[in-house]
Design a protein around this motif. Sequence first.
Motif, PDB file in Angstrom:
ATOM      1  N   VAL A  41       0.817  -1.222   0.000  1.00  0.00           N
ATOM      2  CA  VAL A  41       0.000   0.000   0.000  1.00  0.00           C
ATOM      3  C   VAL A  41       0.853   1.275   0.000  1.00  0.00           C
ATOM      4  O   VAL A  41       0.311   2.364  -0.141  1.00  0.00           O
ATOM      5  CB  VAL A  41      -1.005   0.032   1.194  1.00  0.00           C
ATOM      6  CG1 VAL A  41      -1.877  -1.198   1.183  1.00  0.00           C
ATOM      7  CG2 VAL A  41      -0.293   0.210   2.521  1.00  0.00           C
ATOM      8  N   SER A  42       2.152   1.123   0.162  1.00  0.00           N
ATOM      9  CA  SER A  42       3.026   2.301   0.205  1.00  0.00           C
ATOM     10  C   SER A  42       2.822   3.151  -1.054  1.00  0.00           C
ATOM     11  O   SER A  42       2.877   2.636  -2.166  1.00  0.00           O
ATOM     12  CB  SER A  42       4.471   1.839   0.316  1.00  0.00           C
ATOM     13  OG  SER A  42       5.291   2.960   0.417  1.00  0.00           O
ATOM     14  N   GLY A  43       2.546   4.421  -0.844  1.00  0.00           N
ATOM     15  CA  GLY A  43       2.308   5.334  -1.969  1.00  0.00           C
ATOM     16  C   GLY A  43       0.884   5.272  -2.513  1.00  0.00           C
ATOM     17  O   GLY A  43       0.517   6.039  -3.395  1.00  0.00           O
ATOM     18  N   GLY A  44       0.083   4.359  -1.979  1.00  0.00           N
ATOM     19  CA  GLY A  44      -1.303   4.228  -2.443  1.00  0.00           C
ATOM     20  C   GLY A  44      -2.299   4.592  -1.343  1.00  0.00           C
ATOM     21  O   GLY A  44      -1.920   5.115  -0.289  1.00  0.00           O
ATOM     22  N   GLU A  45      -3.562   4.325  -1.629  1.00  0.00           N
ATOM     23  CA  GLU A  45      -4.627   4.670  -0.679  1.00  0.00           C
ATOM     24  C   GLU A  45      -5.288   3.403  -0.131  1.00  0.00           C
ATOM     25  O   GLU A  45      -5.361   2.387  -0.836  1.00  0.00           O
ATOM     26  CB  GLU A  45      -5.694   5.523  -1.380  1.00  0.00           C
ATOM     27  CG  GLU A  45      -5.150   6.880  -1.809  1.00  0.00           C
ATOM     28  CD  GLU A  45      -6.154   7.681  -2.642  1.00  0.00           C
ATOM     29  OE1 GLU A  45      -7.229   7.141  -2.994  1.00  0.00           O
ATOM     30  OE2 GLU A  45      -5.836   8.830  -2.962  1.00  0.00           O
ATOM     31  N   VAL A  46      -5.766   3.512   1.096  1.00  0.00           N
ATOM     32  CA  VAL A  46      -6.476   2.389   1.727  1.00  0.00           C
ATOM     33  C   VAL A  46      -7.802   2.920   2.259  1.00  0.00           C
ATOM     34  O   VAL A  46      -7.836   3.940   2.960  1.00  0.00           O
ATOM     35  CB  VAL A  46      -5.645   1.784   2.884  1.00  0.00           C
ATOM     36  CG1 VAL A  46      -6.383   0.610   3.513  1.00  0.00           C
ATOM     37  CG2 VAL A  46      -4.267   1.339   2.399  1.00  0.00           C
ATOM     38  N   LEU A  47      -8.884   2.237   1.922  1.00  0.00           N
ATOM     39  CA  LEU A  47     -10.206   2.647   2.416  1.00  0.00           C
ATOM     40  C   LEU A  47     -10.398   2.084   3.822  1.00  0.00           C
ATOM     41  O   LEU A  47     -10.244   0.881   4.044  1.00  0.00           O
ATOM     42  CB  LEU A  47     -11.294   2.128   1.474  1.00  0.00           C
ATOM     43  CG  LEU A  47     -11.177   2.607   0.028  1.00  0.00           C
ATOM     44  CD1 LEU A  47     -12.232   1.955  -0.862  1.00  0.00           C
ATOM     45  CD2 LEU A  47     -11.310   4.129  -0.031  1.00  0.00           C
ATOM     46  N   VAL A  48     -10.713   2.987   4.748  1.00  0.00           N
ATOM     47  CA  VAL A  48     -10.807   2.616   6.167  1.00  0.00           C
ATOM     48  C   VAL A  48     -12.081   3.240   6.728  1.00  0.00           C
ATOM     49  O   VAL A  48     -12.397   4.391   6.408  1.00  0.00           O
ATOM     50  CB  VAL A  48      -9.580   3.186   6.947  1.00  0.00           C
ATOM     51  CG1 VAL A  48      -9.591   2.714   8.377  1.00  0.00           C
ATOM     52  CG2 VAL A  48      -8.270   2.814   6.286  1.00  0.00           C
ATOM     53  N   PRO A  49     -12.817   2.519   7.575  1.00  0.00           N
ATOM     54  CA  PRO A  49     -14.013   3.147   8.156  1.00  0.00           C
ATOM     55  C   PRO A  49     -13.633   4.271   9.114  1.00  0.00           C
ATOM     56  O   PRO A  49     -12.661   4.133   9.869  1.00  0.00           O
ATOM     57  CB  PRO A  49     -14.693   1.998   8.916  1.00  0.00           C
ATOM     58  CG  PRO A  49     -13.670   0.945   9.085  1.00  0.00           C
ATOM     59  CD  PRO A  49     -12.623   1.144   8.029  1.00  0.00           C
ATOM     60  N   SER A  50     -14.407   5.353   9.070  1.00  0.00           N
ATOM     61  CA  SER A  50     -14.140   6.444  10.023  1.00  0.00           C
ATOM     62  C   SER A  50     -14.638   6.060  11.412  1.00  0.00           C
ATOM     63  O   SER A  50     -14.198   6.617  12.408  1.00  0.00           O
ATOM     64  CB  SER A  50     -14.814   7.730   9.555  1.00  0.00           C
ATOM     65  OG  SER A  50     -16.146   7.470   9.167  1.00  0.00           O
ATOM     66  N   GLY A  51     -15.531   5.072  11.453  1.00  0.00           N
ATOM     67  CA  GLY A  51     -16.026   4.594  12.743  1.00  0.00           C
ATOM     68  C   GLY A  51     -15.261   3.354  13.150  1.00  0.00           C
ATOM     69  O   GLY A  51     -15.711   2.237  12.944  1.00  0.00           O
ATOM     70  N   SER A  52     -14.070   3.563  13.675  1.00  0.00           N
ATOM     71  CA  SER A  52     -13.282   2.422  14.137  1.00  0.00           C
ATOM     72  C   SER A  52     -12.246   2.906  15.118  1.00  0.00           C
ATOM     73  O   SER A  52     -12.309   4.034  15.603  1.00  0.00           O
ATOM     74  CB  SER A  52     -12.623   1.708  12.961  1.00  0.00           C
ATOM     75  OG  SER A  52     -11.940   0.558  13.444  1.00  0.00           O
ATOM     76  N   PHE A  53     -11.272   2.044  15.383  1.00  0.00           N
ATOM     77  CA  PHE A  53     -10.202   2.393  16.306  1.00  0.00           C
ATOM     78  C   PHE A  53      -9.059   3.022  15.503  1.00  0.00           C
ATOM     79  O   PHE A  53      -8.830   2.643  14.353  1.00  0.00           O
ATOM     80  CB  PHE A  53      -9.739   1.115  17.019  1.00  0.00           C
ATOM     81  CG  PHE A  53      -8.773   1.356  18.138  1.00  0.00           C
ATOM     82  CD1 PHE A  53      -9.113   2.162  19.209  1.00  0.00           C
ATOM     83  CD2 PHE A  53      -7.511   0.782  18.114  1.00  0.00           C
ATOM     84  CE1 PHE A  53      -8.221   2.393  20.239  1.00  0.00           C
ATOM     85  CE2 PHE A  53      -6.611   1.002  19.141  1.00  0.00           C
ATOM     86  CZ  PHE A  53      -6.970   1.800  20.206  1.00  0.00           C
ATOM     87  N   VAL A  54      -8.347   3.940  16.121  1.00  0.00           N
ATOM     88  CA  VAL A  54      -7.296   4.702  15.419  1.00  0.00           C
ATOM     89  C   VAL A  54      -6.221   3.845  14.770  1.00  0.00           C
ATOM     90  O   VAL A  54      -5.587   4.252  13.792  1.00  0.00           O
ATOM     91  CB  VAL A  54      -6.570   5.677  16.377  1.00  0.00           C
ATOM     92  CG1 VAL A  54      -7.391   6.910  16.605  1.00  0.00           C
ATOM     93  CG2 VAL A  54      -6.187   5.004  17.669  1.00  0.00           C
ATOM     94  N   THR A  55      -6.020   2.678  15.314  1.00  0.00           N
ATOM     95  CA  THR A  55      -4.919   1.847  14.825  1.00  0.00           C
ATOM     96  C   THR A  55      -5.103   1.420  13.363  1.00  0.00           C
ATOM     97  O   THR A  55      -4.118   1.159  12.668  1.00  0.00           O
ATOM     98  CB  THR A  55      -4.810   0.637  15.783  1.00  0.00           C
ATOM     99  OG1 THR A  55      -3.500   0.255  15.912  1.00  0.00           O
ATOM    100  CG2 THR A  55      -5.677  -0.487  15.397  1.00  0.00           C
TER     101      THR A  55
END
Length: 339
Positions: A41-55
């Motif tokens: 994923v380096s240099g790319g984007e990852v879709l992550v839920p905004s409703g989760s834990f910071v980690t």
Amino acid sequence: MQGPYAEKLEQLFCDRIAVPHAISVNSCTTALEICLQYYGVSGGEVLVPSGSFVTDISAVTWSGGEAVLVDMNPETLAFDLEDLSRKVTSKTKAIIWVHLIGIMSFEYAQIVEFARKHDLALIEDCAHALGASIDGHQAGALGDAACYSFYPTKMITTGSGGMITTRDSALDRFARELRIFGRNPESGKVGRVGNDWFLDEIRACVGYFQMGELDDFLERRRAIARRYDELLQNQPGLRLLDVSDALKPAYYQYAVILDGSVNREVLIGNLREKHGIAAKGIYLPTHKETIFEHLDNGALEMTEDTLGRSLCLPMFVGLCDNYVESVAKALITEIRQLL
Ligand SMILES: Cc1ncc(COP(=O)(O)O)c(C=O)c1O
């Protein structure tokens, strides 16, 4: 280090999730980072839920990627599928799919299909969901890889610790090397930039025996949740999460969603001061944490609204029925006063 208990614990995960590979590591955060590095994923984007834990976001950052936050479907607590679609770009490499509080989305097939269609790695964050299933699919069996946590509050604990499961033998190999300083097990030579991320034997031994109790733990959590459901259904001022017969949550937390008219902070204070009951929200949206404020695009309203109205009631294996009843009674009384 890396002795028989680590192997035995890994085998229990392979059996439970029905996948050929399980790699024990020292935390779920580590598990996520290893997977993200593997999927490049380096240099790319990852879709992550905004409703989760910071980690979930920090692991992306440490892996050299950029987290793109996706809003929440308030019914499933997982991704809002339209927002997920909107957020894909040519730079997207992976999706981190969190089964928040141990609930799996009834839209799981669409999420899997979406990842396939866009050729994205699908990483399940099962920190809350060990033992959860939907339509007979175990949490961790649907994505390309899954990450688990053994932090003290989780479904099983080793103090701290974690696991990766996958069907991908190349990820298995990569994770086994990365977790122990990047050393190639055959040649003994260091061929990757690794870390000391393995789960030591002392914790693996605890984990092995904890796994033996997982089904009992799940049964107790589900019984507590059923009792809360019975006591709280049709009560004014709150909504119960919709748990269909197809869904068997792990119930890492038991959460209700309060009506907008109930002041949650006052309610939490009253429960604590008048009844000695500890209740709290699920999480602060990740984009409200200081370090990730720049990810707030002003359009993550459903996450903010749902998490802002969420209330987790006491939930742990040792909770007795009388206490569950006192909590429900106190909650009903205190909400009425605030309506
Ligand atoms: C959803 C989620 N993912 C990952 C983690 C990180 O787990 P660990 O403490 O094992 O790194 C947590 C911790 O609470 C979590 O809630």
